[in-house]
Write a protein that holds these residues in place. Structure first.
Motif, PDB file in Angstrom:
ATOM      1  N   ALA A  85      41.609  35.172  53.759  1.00 55.54           N
ATOM      2  CA  ALA A  85      42.439  34.854  53.003  1.00 55.54           C
ATOM      3  C   ALA A  85      44.382  34.875  53.540  1.00 55.54           C
ATOM      4  O   ALA A  85      44.771  33.739  52.966  1.00 55.54           O
ATOM      5  CB  ALA A  85      43.130  36.854  52.695  1.00 55.54           C
ATOM      6  N   ARG A  86      44.152  35.154  54.952  1.00 56.56           N
ATOM      7  CA  ARG A  86      46.082  34.889  55.218  1.00 56.56           C
ATOM      8  C   ARG A  86      46.190  33.450  55.518  1.00 56.56           C
ATOM      9  O   ARG A  86      46.725  33.453  55.096  1.00 56.56           O
ATOM     10  CB  ARG A  86      45.593  35.936  55.801  1.00 56.56           C
ATOM     11  N   MET A  87      45.042  32.765  56.409  1.00 53.01           N
ATOM     12  CA  MET A  87      45.806  31.650  57.120  1.00 53.01           C
ATOM     13  C   MET A  87      45.124  30.470  56.265  1.00 53.01           C
ATOM     14  O   MET A  87      45.949  29.647  55.602  1.00 53.01           O
ATOM     15  CB  MET A  87      44.938  31.524  57.970  1.00 53.01           C
ATOM     16  N   GLU A 144      38.336  42.554  48.335  1.00 54.84           N
ATOM     17  CA  GLU A 144      40.036  43.059  48.047  1.00 54.84           C
ATOM     18  C   GLU A 144      39.351  44.389  48.924  1.00 54.84           C
ATOM     19  O   GLU A 144      40.504  45.240  49.438  1.00 54.84           O
ATOM     20  CB  GLU A 144      40.062  43.853  47.054  1.00 54.84           C
ATOM     21  N   PHE A 190      40.514  38.989  55.991  1.00 59.91           N
ATOM     22  CA  PHE A 190      41.629  39.219  56.251  1.00 59.91           C
ATOM     23  C   PHE A 190      42.092  37.210  56.555  1.00 59.91           C
ATOM     24  O   PHE A 190      43.058  37.053  55.683  1.00 59.91           O
ATOM     25  CB  PHE A 190      42.433  39.600  57.459  1.00 59.91           C
ATOM     26  N   LEU A 191      41.083  37.186  58.179  1.00 58.67           N
ATOM     27  CA  LEU A 191      42.324  35.324  58.380  1.00 58.67           C
ATOM     28  C   LEU A 191      41.839  34.561  57.675  1.00 58.67           C
ATOM     29  O   LEU A 191      41.934  33.823  57.031  1.00 58.67           O
ATOM     30  CB  LEU A 191      40.901  34.939  59.103  1.00 58.67           C
ATOM     31  N   MET A 195      45.221  45.228  55.870  1.00 56.88           N
ATOM     32  CA  MET A 195      46.775  45.932  55.748  1.00 56.88           C
ATOM     33  C   MET A 195      47.192  47.070  56.025  1.00 56.88           C
ATOM     34  O   MET A 195      48.157  47.328  56.676  1.00 56.88           O
ATOM     35  CB  MET A 195      46.722  45.359  54.320  1.00 56.88           C
ATOM     36  N   LEU A 235      40.802  43.095  52.360  1.00 57.77           N
ATOM     37  CA  LEU A 235      41.639  42.564  52.997  1.00 57.77           C
ATOM     38  C   LEU A 235      42.730  44.525  53.199  1.00 57.77           C
ATOM     39  O   LEU A 235      43.847  44.053  53.810  1.00 57.77           O
ATOM     40  CB  LEU A 235      42.265  42.265  51.921  1.00 57.77           C
ATOM     41  N   TRP A 236      42.693  45.398  51.939  1.00 54.03           N
ATOM     42  CA  TRP A 236      43.651  46.473  52.554  1.00 54.03           C
ATOM     43  C   TRP A 236      43.441  46.778  53.389  1.00 54.03           C
ATOM     44  O   TRP A 236      43.735  47.780  53.738  1.00 54.03           O
ATOM     45  CB  TRP A 236      43.595  47.290  50.566  1.00 54.03           C
ATOM     46  N   ASN A 251      45.382  24.644  44.063  1.00 53.91           N
ATOM     47  CA  ASN A 251      44.094  25.298  45.667  1.00 53.91           C
ATOM     48  C   ASN A 251      43.358  24.840  45.555  1.00 53.91           C
ATOM     49  O   ASN A 251      42.991  24.923  46.841  1.00 53.91           O
ATOM     50  CB  ASN A 251      44.664  26.984  45.613  1.00 53.91           C
ATOM     51  N   LYS A 303      35.337  42.375  45.141  1.00 57.78           N
ATOM     52  CA  LYS A 303      35.901  44.042  44.657  1.00 57.78           C
ATOM     53  C   LYS A 303      34.851  44.004  46.687  1.00 57.78           C
ATOM     54  O   LYS A 303      36.390  44.543  47.390  1.00 57.78           O
ATOM     55  CB  LYS A 303      34.948  44.725  44.000  1.00 57.78           C
ATOM     56  N   GLN A 321      45.504  30.983  52.875  1.00 57.14           N
ATOM     57  CA  GLN A 321      46.072  31.696  51.500  1.00 57.14           C
ATOM     58  C   GLN A 321      45.516  31.274  50.329  1.00 57.14           C
ATOM     59  O   GLN A 321      46.235  30.586  49.395  1.00 57.14           O
ATOM     60  CB  GLN A 321      47.322  30.682  51.882  1.00 57.14           C
ATOM     61  N   LEU A 322      44.772  32.340  50.513  1.00 54.69           N
ATOM     62  CA  LEU A 322      43.189  31.798  49.240  1.00 54.69           C
ATOM     63  C   LEU A 322      43.369  33.382  48.505  1.00 54.69           C
ATOM     64  O   LEU A 322      43.723  34.586  49.310  1.00 54.69           O
ATOM     65  CB  LEU A 322      42.048  32.011  49.364  1.00 54.69           C
ATOM     66  N   SER A 323      43.158  33.339  47.544  1.00 57.47           N
ATOM     67  CA  SER A 323      43.135  34.539  46.366  1.00 57.47           C
ATOM     68  C   SER A 323      41.835  35.006  46.598  1.00 57.47           C
ATOM     69  O   SER A 323      40.565  34.727  47.465  1.00 57.47           O
ATOM     70  CB  SER A 323      42.997  33.922  44.664  1.00 57.47           C
ATOM     71  N   GLU A 344      38.844  33.705  45.599  1.00 56.63           N
ATOM     72  CA  GLU A 344      38.179  32.110  46.191  1.00 56.63           C
ATOM     73  C   GLU A 344      38.294  32.693  47.780  1.00 56.63           C
ATOM     74  O   GLU A 344      36.895  31.993  47.410  1.00 56.63           O
ATOM     75  CB  GLU A 344      39.660  31.834  46.477  1.00 56.63           C
TER      76      GLU A 344
END
Lengths: 333, 187
Positions: free
Chosen positions: B145-147, B167, B142-143, B174, B170-171, B69, B164, B149-151, B154
């Motif tokens: 991670a989502r756009m 995470e 979120f953007l 979600m 991000l949640w 990636n 942390k 597609q990173l962990s 990352e």
């Protein structure tokens, strides 16, 4: 609504991305199997992840158009190489007696003039402007800014030979039984008694003959050659040797400082502006097929590119915009 | 599992060229769309993304050989940085940045979804709107991670925050979006 336990979040994130480890997979599947609602929640979150990706995929961007821009930006040429050309040139030879112009694009040396009297070769680099050189036999050369010419202090032997990288115009004195040859990385041009232009870039060599006759040959395959006469042009590249009539009358604009357009179709104007100013000027895709509908009559001497484009705008009613490193001429709605 | 690409695969010029083109074709539009979340001008977004590709080609081709990636990480981070630089230079307020001093718990207006609206008809438009209204930090995480597609890791490295925090944000995002889906009776 089911809350995803914290210790499963990382595994689920990786599951969204399609790169969970086998341990994470087992962990997730075990949890999902505990209750149908757990299983359903994971499915829904997956759906949400996917939907939000769709929701964010806007506005639309045209990737293939952008790739074309990238190619011109990176100087990709038909040979399939990407090289940023230092605004290559051409070679023009014009002479009433005999003239030849050779242009070769290539490396640029840092020193302006250097010589080695032991080997008897002199190297001249045009830095900060064009350079006029008189060769030992009285022939003259106009070297375009950035071009390099190597020639002997005295012409000895059966031929007069010089080496060129970049663009130059040669005006060569005829000497029977003493042929004049211009070598580039790729080609050899022999003056048969006339005037011509040679343009060697890092991707191809081009020769344009203004008067007389010239022999133009592939260095590595000398049997690949052609004889060119007045108003003919040949291009040597990886694709081979191509011969055609001269399309532009402005190949010497770098030397004369003048760009002249007489009923010139717009696509040719764009090509000449690109070569003269060292930028990329293109017609928009929708405009390109109609280039012939916009013949240009104009003359540019000291104008900047923007001033030239402004004049074209006034003449044609078209517009232009700068996108990245490219100027695009287009038809306003 | 995706196969790892080794840099030695790319030693020949043609290999580098096709990899370059492949990456461009796959990621050009997503990168522009990501840039658009910062800079609301399509031409500028394209300039920013093309500049990055030009720079890679001219100065940093080895990044094309990055494992897994790596190239996504590199490109999305570069787009983000260049957008922020652009906005700063233009003296425009960034749409959001992590330096925003905002109270994470104060902003809940994005929860107020008018129930009478027929959300099913334009669920994805509502989704986009809602993402736009997420609290700044939450949205940024979120953007990317989502756009991109990173962990989580990352994203954390790119933004200079802890894994942390990533995470949690991000949640949080979600959860909000999940509520929308639920209230829209989507699933």
């Amino acid at each position: 609504m089911i809350e995803i336990p914290e210790h499963l979040r990382g595994a689920l994130e990786n599951h969204f991305l399609g790169r969970e480890s086998s341990e994470e997979k087992t962990l997730l599947e075990t949890w999902r199997s505990l209750h149908p609602e757990y299983d359903e929640e994971v499915t829904r979150l997956m759906q949400l992840w996917s939907d939000s990706g769709d929701a964010l995929a806007q506005p639309e961007f045209d990737t293939s158009e952008a790739w074309r821009e990238m190619e011109s930006r990176l100087g990709k040429k038909r040979t399939g190489l990407w090289v940023r050309l230092p605004l290559a040139g051409r070679i023009a030879i014009a002479a009433t007696m005999i003239g030849a112009l050779v242009m070769v694009g290539g490396r640029i040396f840092s020193d302006r003039t250097s010589g080695d009297t032991a080997t008897g070769w002199r190297t001249v680099v045009a830095v900060g402007g064009n350079e006029k050189i008189t060769l030992p036999d009285g022939s003259t050369v106009s070297l375009r800014n950035g071009a390099t010419l190597q020639y002997p202090y005295t012409f000895e032997g059966s031929e007069r030979k010089v080496m060129l990288a970049g663009e130059a115009f040669f005006d060569i004195r005829p000497e029977k039984n003493h042929p004049f040859r211009i070598g580039t990385v790729r080609s050899i041009t022999e003056v048969l008694g006339t005037s011509f232009l040679v343009n060697a870039s890092s991707l191809s060599d081009t020769i344009i003959v203004t008067t007389g006759r010239v022999l133009f040959a592939d260095k590595s395959q000398p049997d690949r050659n052609c004889i060119l006469s007045e108003k003919q042009e040949a291009i040597l590249s990886e694709k081979g040797l191509e011969k055609k009539p001269v399309t532009s009358s402005n190949y010497l604009s770098w030397e004369t400082g003048r760009l002249v357009f007489r009923q010139t179709p717009l696509d040719q104007v764009a090509a000449d502006l690109s070569a003269h100013y060292g930028v990329f000027v293109q017609l928009a895709d929708t405009l390109a097929p109609k280039a012939g509908m916009y013949p240009i009559n104009s003359e540019f001497t000291s104008q900047s590119l923007e001033q030239a484009l402004d004049e074209i705008r006034v003449l044609t009613g078209l517009q232009y915009k700068k996108k990245a490193a490219t100027f695009i001429i287009y038809q306003p709605n | 599992m995706a196969t790892k690409r080794d840099i030695t695969d790319l030693i020949d010029e043609n290999g580098i060229q096709s990899k370059f083109k492949l990456v461009f074709e796959e990621l050009y539009a997503p990168l522009c769309q990501y840039a658009f979340t910062f800079v609301k001008d399509k031409d500028t977004c394209e300039d920013i993304v093309q500049d990055i590709f030009t720079r890679i080609w001219e100065k940093n081709r080895t990044v094309l050989g990055a494992y897994g990636n790596g190239i996504r990480y590199y490109l999305f981070t570069a787009v983000r940085n260049n957008c922020i630089t652009y906005l700063r230079r233009e003296k425009r307020t960034p749409v959001y940045t992590l330096t925003d001093n905002m109270n994470e718990n104060s902003s809940h207006q994005w929860m107020e979804i008018a129930p009478e609206t027929d959300l099913r008809t334009d669920y994805k438009a509502r989704l986009a709107e809602l993402i736009e209204q997420l609290p700044p930090k939450c949205k940024e995480v979120f953007l990317l991670a989502r756009m991109g597609q990173l962990s989580g890791q990352e994203v954390a490295t790119a933004l200079g925050i802890s894994a942390k925090t990533v995470e949690n944000q991000l949640w949080k995002a979600m959860k909000v979006l999940r509520l929308l889906a639920k209230s829209s009776n989507m699933y």
